[in-house]
Every structure is written in C-alpha cells, then in structure tokens.
Design a protein around this motif. Structure first.
Motif, short mmCIF file in Angstrom:
data_model
loop_
_atom_site.label_atom_id
_atom_site.label_comp_id
_atom_site.label_asym_id
_atom_site.label_seq_id
_atom_site.Cartn_x
_atom_site.Cartn_y
_atom_site.Cartn_z
N SER A 17 0.82 -1.20 0.00
CA SER A 17 0.00 0.00 0.00
C SER A 17 0.86 1.26 0.00
CB SER A 17 -0.91 0.03 1.23
OG SER A 17 -1.79 -1.07 1.27
N ARG A 19 0.05 5.77 0.25
CA ARG A 19 -0.92 6.86 0.29
C ARG A 19 -0.28 8.11 -0.31
NH1 ARG A 19 -4.22 10.05 5.08
NH2 ARG A 19 -2.18 11.03 5.45
N ARG A 67 -9.74 -1.01 -4.86
CA ARG A 67 -8.37 -1.02 -4.32
C ARG A 67 -7.91 0.38 -3.90
NH1 ARG A 67 -4.22 -2.24 -7.51
NH2 ARG A 67 -5.22 -1.53 -9.44
N GLN A 82 -5.46 6.73 -1.24
CA GLN A 82 -5.02 5.51 -0.57
C GLN A 82 -5.04 4.38 -1.58
OE1 GLN A 82 -3.94 5.01 2.68
NE2 GLN A 82 -3.43 2.95 1.94
N ASN A 84 -4.26 0.45 -2.15
CA ASN A 84 -4.05 -0.86 -1.53
C ASN A 84 -3.96 -1.94 -2.61
OD1 ASN A 84 -4.31 0.38 1.02
ND2 ASN A 84 -6.52 0.02 1.04
N SER A 85 -3.46 -3.09 -2.22
CA SER A 85 -3.34 -4.24 -3.12
C SER A 85 -2.69 -3.83 -4.44
CB SER A 85 -4.73 -4.84 -3.39
OG SER A 85 -5.34 -5.24 -2.19
#
Length: 124
Positions: A17, A19, A67, A82, A84-85
């Motif tokens: 991840s 951000r 995601r 953000q 993720n994955s």
C-alpha cells in the motif's frame, strides 16, 4: 490560481500500500473537483479517480475500483489517494489535478490545474 504538489510516491512490493497526498494552494480549493491521473512509460495519461468539491461524489477507473480510495480535507487543502493491493501494472507517475465542474472527467483537457507528479513503482 491553484498550485498542486504531490507527495507519498515510492517503491513498494506487489500487494502493498501507499498513500499519496496532494497539497493545494489557493483559497478556492474547496470549489474544485480534485482528481488523480497516471502515466506509465510509453503510454498515454489515464484517468484514475475524481472527487467532487464536497467529497460527496466519486468516480473511479475500473482498473482501480475496490483497491484505491480518494478523500479530501478542505480545511487542509489536501486530497489523498489511498492505494491498496498494488499491482505492477499500477507503476506510473501519478498526477494530482483540479477542475471546475464535474463532467467529462476522463479527458485531460477538461482539467484546469496539474501537479508535477510523483512516481509510484510496484515491484513483482
């Protein structure tokens, strides 16, 4: 006039991840829809996500839906992404952008301001 400065990019392994943040200058930040585009080497810049001025409406590219999550804090003149994955195919320079209105959000020419971009690299 709005100036945009991205931060938070870097190198991450697949599945990880990151951000991203985009800090905006200017008193009229809250009147702009804010978005993210990305551009991989040898490819055209592509739409990732857009959030309305109030934060109440968002649109995501199918490739990142589920995601990535966009949010904004109008008190801090900042928009966040953000991620993720993460996948290797997410590797690109990510650009923060601002536009008045909300329509035609897939088109780069409909945006009024752009940041310099931040590199995101996802290793396999």
């Amino acid at each position: 006039q709005v100036q945009l400065v991205e931060s938070g990019g870097g190198l991450v392994q697949a599945g990880g991840s990151l951000r991203l943040s985009c800090a905006a200058s200017g008193r009229t930040f809250s009147s702009y829809a804010m978005g993210w585009f990305r551009q991989a080497p040898g490819k055209e810049r592509e739409f990732v996500v857009l959030i309305s001025w109030s934060g109440g409406r968002t649109n995501y590219a199918d490739s990142v839906k589920g995601r990535f999550t966009i949010s904004r804090d109008n008190a801090k003149n900042t928009v966040y992404l953000q991620m993720n994955s993460l996948k290797p195919e997410d590797t690109a320079v990510y650009y923060c952008t601002a536009k008045r209105g909300y329509g035609d959000y897939y088109t780069t020419t409909s945006y009024d301001y752009w940041g310099q971009g931040t590199q995101v690299t996802v290793s396999s």
